[in-house]
Design a protein around this motif. Structure first.
Motif, PDB file in Angstrom:
ATOM      1  N   ILE A 221      36.884  64.263 -19.564  1.00 60.83           N
ATOM      2  CA  ILE A 221      37.933  63.362 -19.076  1.00 60.83           C
ATOM      3  C   ILE A 221      39.232  63.704 -19.813  1.00 60.83           C
ATOM      4  O   ILE A 221      39.237  63.797 -21.043  1.00 60.83           O
ATOM      5  CB  ILE A 221      37.578  61.880 -19.324  1.00 60.83           C
ATOM      6  N   ILE A 222      40.290  63.919 -19.077  1.00 62.76           N
ATOM      7  CA  ILE A 222      41.600  64.160 -19.697  1.00 62.76           C
ATOM      8  C   ILE A 222      42.553  63.069 -19.239  1.00 62.76           C
ATOM      9  O   ILE A 222      42.775  62.891 -18.034  1.00 62.76           O
ATOM     10  CB  ILE A 222      42.158  65.552 -19.362  1.00 62.76           C
ATOM     11  N   ASP A 223      43.102  62.335 -20.190  1.00 63.65           N
ATOM     12  CA  ASP A 223      44.043  61.264 -19.867  1.00 63.65           C
ATOM     13  C   ASP A 223      45.470  61.807 -19.895  1.00 63.65           C
ATOM     14  O   ASP A 223      45.807  62.625 -20.753  1.00 63.65           O
ATOM     15  CB  ASP A 223      43.897  60.108 -20.857  1.00 63.65           C
ATOM     16  N   GLU A 224      46.293  61.322 -18.989  1.00 67.09           N
ATOM     17  CA  GLU A 224      47.676  61.802 -18.855  1.00 67.09           C
ATOM     18  C   GLU A 224      47.678  63.327 -18.783  1.00 67.09           C
ATOM     19  O   GLU A 224      48.329  64.027 -19.552  1.00 67.09           O
ATOM     20  CB  GLU A 224      48.540  61.294 -20.018  1.00 67.09           C
ATOM     21  N   GLN A 225      46.956  63.854 -17.781  1.00 63.30           N
ATOM     22  CA  GLN A 225      46.720  65.296 -17.659  1.00 63.30           C
ATOM     23  C   GLN A 225      48.012  66.106 -17.638  1.00 63.30           C
ATOM     24  O   GLN A 225      48.075  67.216 -18.173  1.00 63.30           O
ATOM     25  CB  GLN A 225      45.917  65.586 -16.395  1.00 63.30           C
ATOM     26  N   HIS A 226      49.078  65.532 -17.043  1.00 62.51           N
ATOM     27  CA  HIS A 226      50.330  66.295 -16.915  1.00 62.51           C
ATOM     28  C   HIS A 226      50.974  66.577 -18.269  1.00 62.51           C
ATOM     29  O   HIS A 226      51.906  67.381 -18.360  1.00 62.51           O
ATOM     30  CB  HIS A 226      51.306  65.548 -16.009  1.00 62.51           C
ATOM     31  N   ARG A 227      50.485  65.917 -19.321  1.00 60.24           N
ATOM     32  CA  ARG A 227      51.029  66.153 -20.668  1.00 60.24           C
ATOM     33  C   ARG A 227      50.372  67.374 -21.344  1.00 60.24           C
ATOM     34  O   ARG A 227      50.741  67.742 -22.447  1.00 60.24           O
ATOM     35  CB  ARG A 227      50.823  64.909 -21.555  1.00 60.24           C
ATOM     36  N   PHE A 228      49.379  67.958 -20.673  1.00 61.98           N
ATOM     37  CA  PHE A 228      48.697  69.128 -21.228  1.00 61.98           C
ATOM     38  C   PHE A 228      48.993  70.356 -20.379  1.00 61.98           C
ATOM     39  O   PHE A 228      49.245  70.260 -19.186  1.00 61.98           O
ATOM     40  CB  PHE A 228      47.180  68.918 -21.243  1.00 61.98           C
ATOM     41  N   GLY A 229      48.918  71.524 -21.011  1.00 66.23           N
ATOM     42  CA  GLY A 229      49.028  72.771 -20.264  1.00 66.23           C
ATOM     43  C   GLY A 229      47.701  73.098 -19.593  1.00 66.23           C
ATOM     44  O   GLY A 229      46.645  72.602 -19.988  1.00 66.23           O
ATOM     45  N   VAL A 230      47.768  73.951 -18.585  1.00 64.86           N
ATOM     46  CA  VAL A 230      46.574  74.341 -17.833  1.00 64.86           C
ATOM     47  C   VAL A 230      45.551  75.030 -18.741  1.00 64.86           C
ATOM     48  O   VAL A 230      44.352  74.818 -18.631  1.00 64.86           O
ATOM     49  CB  VAL A 230      46.974  75.267 -16.664  1.00 64.86           C
ATOM     50  N   LYS A 231      46.036  75.852 -19.672  1.00 75.42           N
ATOM     51  CA  LYS A 231      45.119  76.585 -20.552  1.00 75.42           C
ATOM     52  C   LYS A 231      44.355  75.640 -21.467  1.00 75.42           C
ATOM     53  O   LYS A 231      43.187  75.870 -21.789  1.00 75.42           O
ATOM     54  CB  LYS A 231      45.899  77.616 -21.378  1.00 75.42           C
ATOM     55  N   GLN A 232      45.001  74.558 -21.901  1.00 75.07           N
ATOM     56  CA  GLN A 232      44.314  73.584 -22.762  1.00 75.07           C
ATOM     57  C   GLN A 232      43.173  72.913 -22.006  1.00 75.07           C
ATOM     58  O   GLN A 232      42.078  72.729 -22.535  1.00 75.07           O
ATOM     59  CB  GLN A 232      45.313  72.545 -23.269  1.00 75.07           C
ATOM     60  N   ARG A 233      43.450  72.561 -20.764  1.00 74.29           N
ATOM     61  CA  ARG A 233      42.405  71.970 -19.917  1.00 74.29           C
ATOM     62  C   ARG A 233      41.256  72.963 -19.732  1.00 74.29           C
ATOM     63  O   ARG A 233      40.078  72.597 -19.806  1.00 74.29           O
ATOM     64  CB  ARG A 233      43.039  71.597 -18.572  1.00 74.29           C
ATOM     65  N   SER A 234      41.605  74.234 -19.531  1.00 69.72           N
ATOM     66  CA  SER A 234      40.609  75.277 -19.314  1.00 69.72           C
ATOM     67  C   SER A 234      39.690  75.443 -20.519  1.00 69.72           C
ATOM     68  O   SER A 234      38.469  75.534 -20.382  1.00 69.72           O
ATOM     69  CB  SER A 234      41.323  76.601 -19.016  1.00 69.72           C
ATOM     70  N   VAL A 235      40.281  75.461 -21.716  1.00 71.74           N
ATOM     71  CA  VAL A 235      39.501  75.629 -22.949  1.00 71.74           C
ATOM     72  C   VAL A 235      38.489  74.493 -23.094  1.00 71.74           C
ATOM     73  O   VAL A 235      37.321  74.716 -23.433  1.00 71.74           O
ATOM     74  CB  VAL A 235      40.435  75.678 -24.186  1.00 71.74           C
ATOM     75  N   LEU A 236      38.918  73.269 -22.814  1.00 70.51           N
ATOM     76  CA  LEU A 236      38.023  72.123 -22.955  1.00 70.51           C
ATOM     77  C   LEU A 236      36.879  72.187 -21.943  1.00 70.51           C
ATOM     78  O   LEU A 236      35.714  71.946 -22.284  1.00 70.51           O
ATOM     79  CB  LEU A 236      38.805  70.815 -22.791  1.00 70.51           C
ATOM     80  N   LEU A 237      37.193  72.532 -20.700  1.00 71.24           N
ATOM     81  CA  LEU A 237      36.154  72.623 -19.666  1.00 71.24           C
ATOM     82  C   LEU A 237      35.135  73.713 -19.981  1.00 71.24           C
ATOM     83  O   LEU A 237      33.945  73.577 -19.681  1.00 71.24           O
ATOM     84  CB  LEU A 237      36.796  72.895 -18.303  1.00 71.24           C
ATOM     85  N   ASN A 238      35.601  74.784 -20.600  1.00 72.11           N
ATOM     86  CA  ASN A 238      34.702  75.897 -20.909  1.00 72.11           C
ATOM     87  C   ASN A 238      33.767  75.622 -22.084  1.00 72.11           C
ATOM     88  O   ASN A 238      32.935  76.453 -22.429  1.00 72.11           O
ATOM     89  CB  ASN A 238      35.512  77.169 -21.173  1.00 72.11           C
ATOM     90  N   LYS A 239      33.873  74.436 -22.681  1.00 75.00           N
ATOM     91  CA  LYS A 239      32.959  74.060 -23.765  1.00 75.00           C
ATOM     92  C   LYS A 239      31.633  73.512 -23.214  1.00 75.00           C
ATOM     93  O   LYS A 239      30.731  73.166 -23.971  1.00 75.00           O
ATOM     94  CB  LYS A 239      33.628  73.049 -24.699  1.00 75.00           C
ATOM     95  N   GLY A 240      31.558  73.382 -21.892  1.00 67.80           N
ATOM     96  CA  GLY A 240      30.309  72.949 -21.256  1.00 67.80           C
ATOM     97  C   GLY A 240      29.910  73.925 -20.162  1.00 67.80           C
ATOM     98  O   GLY A 240      30.672  74.829 -19.812  1.00 67.80           O
ATOM     99  N   GLU A 241      28.702  73.754 -19.627  1.00 65.25           N
ATOM    100  CA  GLU A 241      28.246  74.594 -18.508  1.00 65.25           C
ATOM    101  C   GLU A 241      28.700  73.948 -17.203  1.00 65.25           C
ATOM    102  O   GLU A 241      27.981  73.147 -16.617  1.00 65.25           O
ATOM    103  CB  GLU A 241      26.713  74.728 -18.542  1.00 65.25           C
ATOM    104  N   HIS A 242      29.909  74.273 -16.785  1.00 68.89           N
ATOM    105  CA  HIS A 242      30.490  73.706 -15.570  1.00 68.89           C
ATOM    106  C   HIS A 242      30.392  72.174 -15.547  1.00 68.89           C
ATOM    107  O   HIS A 242      29.754  71.580 -14.665  1.00 68.89           O
ATOM    108  CB  HIS A 242      29.822  74.278 -14.318  1.00 68.89           C
TER     109      HIS A 242
END
Length: 523
Positions: A221-242
């Motif tokens: 879950i990412i709150d206020e997503q627009h405050r993060f860059g796309v790469k930051q979101r990507s790194v967090l998602l890649n910490k799990g298996e999809h």
């Protein structure tokens, strides 16, 4: 003009069927008429066609990404168990119908074996936090881990307090991870994550560091997503298996912008405020009325209430802005409110200082807090009834709406007072909108028209839109039609491999390779 009269032609990329149904002229004509129109009609038709193409390719990318995401497999979260049921039983309020609907939409996604990719929108005070808590409980019931990332320490702390309060009832371990924690404390938390001993972790950018590893991460879950860059979101998602992904925002996004910017995501909207939530009265004042405002604040404090005074701060490094807040704090505490407790809060403070100030404010030890926009999101003090915004003309409307949402969270009548120090007509018109409505979606529409999408989303999202002629603010009808054609194209030919789509595929890769690289984060 030589080109206009020549027999040179440009290859058409849309089928005759699409051109006829959408009433579009050929690309060849559009390129000629945009430069040398003989009539106004020719100019308008050429603009319509060229706008359509630009919107079509962005929507094509969105459709391509959405289709690719649906081919990815993940673990479905089907069980509704003790954790969810315990948390629901401990709520001391009724969920709104909108909250119930949204939880059902999210649960429907979680039960699928393809990763959820959903955006949750809700106006300030609509109750997104409780939705995220209950959705997290569904993941916990399926023996999975949940991570929630927030853009500021204050917001992360606020979420942690809310989550922990409820999850303690279910005896579920919930921890907080921020960048300013001591090495030893951080090490214990990371070991708990790796072992699976902690089910729910909440934090800031600290969560995306390489040493943060999960045992079984199934919901991000990412709150206020627009405050993060796309790469930051990507790194967090890649910490799990999809893992399943839920983005949340309290910034209402106009519909046309939502399908342009978040066109690859499913959308849930909490469009109903709790019945107990009282509307905040907003008033724009000139500087000469400040003494009256100060007297009003005193009367509210004498009644047991509290107040926030906010100063604009473009960047935390802008020393002049920070100095303005600090000077105001000194004047307010020493001269104007000497008989009351006044606190100062800004982003440059150490975490322990900020925690102490917020803790004292939440206990009403501090009556008035002077702050920068660090309190824009995440501050939940039901006893605060007055929000005084200095230099209100320097804020965007959406930001002002967020600030206004920091009051009116309890059972008391609340007020937002906007001090206008710029005397231009534009600032007056903008602030009058704040006086006229509490509807965040209406405010977002106006904000978008006045500031454009670049400023609306901020620097983190710059470079996303590469339009030459298209305008996402005014092209609503064209966007919807282009989206329909694009999604249908991908439905019929998901990889754009057919001979008739060969040119479309080539243009998509050329125009959107920066997005294909950056945004295919879940694949």
């Amino acid at each position: 003009e030589i080109l206009f009269n020549s027999s040179l032609s440009v290859q058409e990329i849309l089928s005759k069927d699409v051109l006829e149904k959408q009433k579009l002229i050929s690309l060849n004509k559009a390129l000629k008429y945009i430069h040398f129109p003989k009539t106004f009609s020719q100019l308008e038709n050429s603009k319509k066609r060229l706008k359509f193409d630009e919107h079509f390719f962005l929507q094509l990318f969105m459709a391509y990404r959405k289709t690719k995401l649906r081919k990815i497999k993940t673990d479905p979260l089907t069980i509704v168990g003790d954790c969810f049921n315990t948390l629901v039983s401990k709520l001391n309020f009724d969920l709104t119908n909108a909250q119930k609907r949204v939880i059902e939409e999210i649960h429907r996604d979680l039960k699928n074996n393809t990763p959820m990719n959903r955006l949750l929108q809700g106006d300030v005070g609509s109750g997104k936090t409780i939705v995220s808590i209950l959705v997290s409980a569904l993941a916990v019931d399926n023996n999975s881990q949940v991570v929630l990332m927030a853009p500021t320490e204050i917001l992360a702390q606020q979420h942690y307090n809310s989550f922990k309060k409820l999850f303690d009832h279910a005896k579920v371990k919930c921890l907080l991870l921020t960048g300013k924690m001591k090495k030893e404390e951080r090490g214990i938390i990371i070991n708990d994550l790796i072992s699976g001993d902690v089910s729910v972790i909440i934090g800031t950018h600290a969560l995306i560091q390489p040493d943060v590893v999960f045992d079984k991460l199934s919901l991000v879950i990412i709150d206020e997503q627009h405050r993060f860059g796309v790469k930051q979101r990507s790194v967090l998602l890649n910490k799990g298996e999809h893992p399943h992904f839920l983005a949340m925002t309290a910034t209402p996004i106009p519909r046309t912008l939502s399908i342009t910017y978040h066109g690859d995501m499913d959308l849930s909207i909490i469009d109903e405020l709790p019945k107990t939530r009282l509307p905040v009265t907003t008033k724009v004042v000139e500087p000469n009325r400040i003494p009256k405002v100060h007297n009003f604040i005193k009367s509210e404090i004498n009644s047991g209430r509290q107040c926030m005074v906010v100063y604009p701060l473009v960047e935390e490094s802008e020393k002049s802005d920070l100095a303005a807040a600090e000077n105001a704090y000194l004047e307010l505490s020493n001269t104007i409110f000497p008989d009351y407790s006044v606190g100062l809060l800004h982003g440059q403070m150490k975490k322990a200082q900020k925690d102490k100030i917020m803790g004292d404010f939440s206990k009403n030890i501090i009556n008035i807090i002077v702050a920068t926009t660090v309190i824009e999101v995440g501050v939940d003090i039901p006893n605060a009834t007055v929000m005084l915004v200095e230099h209100a003309d320097r804020f965007g409307l959406t930001q002002l709406h967020q600030l206004r949402g920091r009051v009116g969270r309890g059972n008391f009548k609340s007020y937002c007072i906007l001090v206008r120090r710029s005397i231009n007509q534009n600032s007056l018109e903008r602030l009058k909108i704040m006086e006229a409505t509490n509807d965040g979606f209406l405010i977002a529409d106006e904000d978008l028209k006045m500031r454009g999408p670049g400023e609306f989303f901020g620097t983190k999202q710059s470079g996303f839109f590469r339009f030459k002629i298209a305008n996402m603010i005014n092209d609503g009808d064209i966007i919807r039609k282009a989206r329909k054609v694009a999604f249908n194209t991908i439905k019929i030919d998901p990889m754009l491999k057919s001979s008739k789509n060969k040119t479309i595929c080539k243009i998509l890769n050329a125009e959107y390779k920066h997005l294909i690289k950056e945004l295919m984060v879940s694949s």
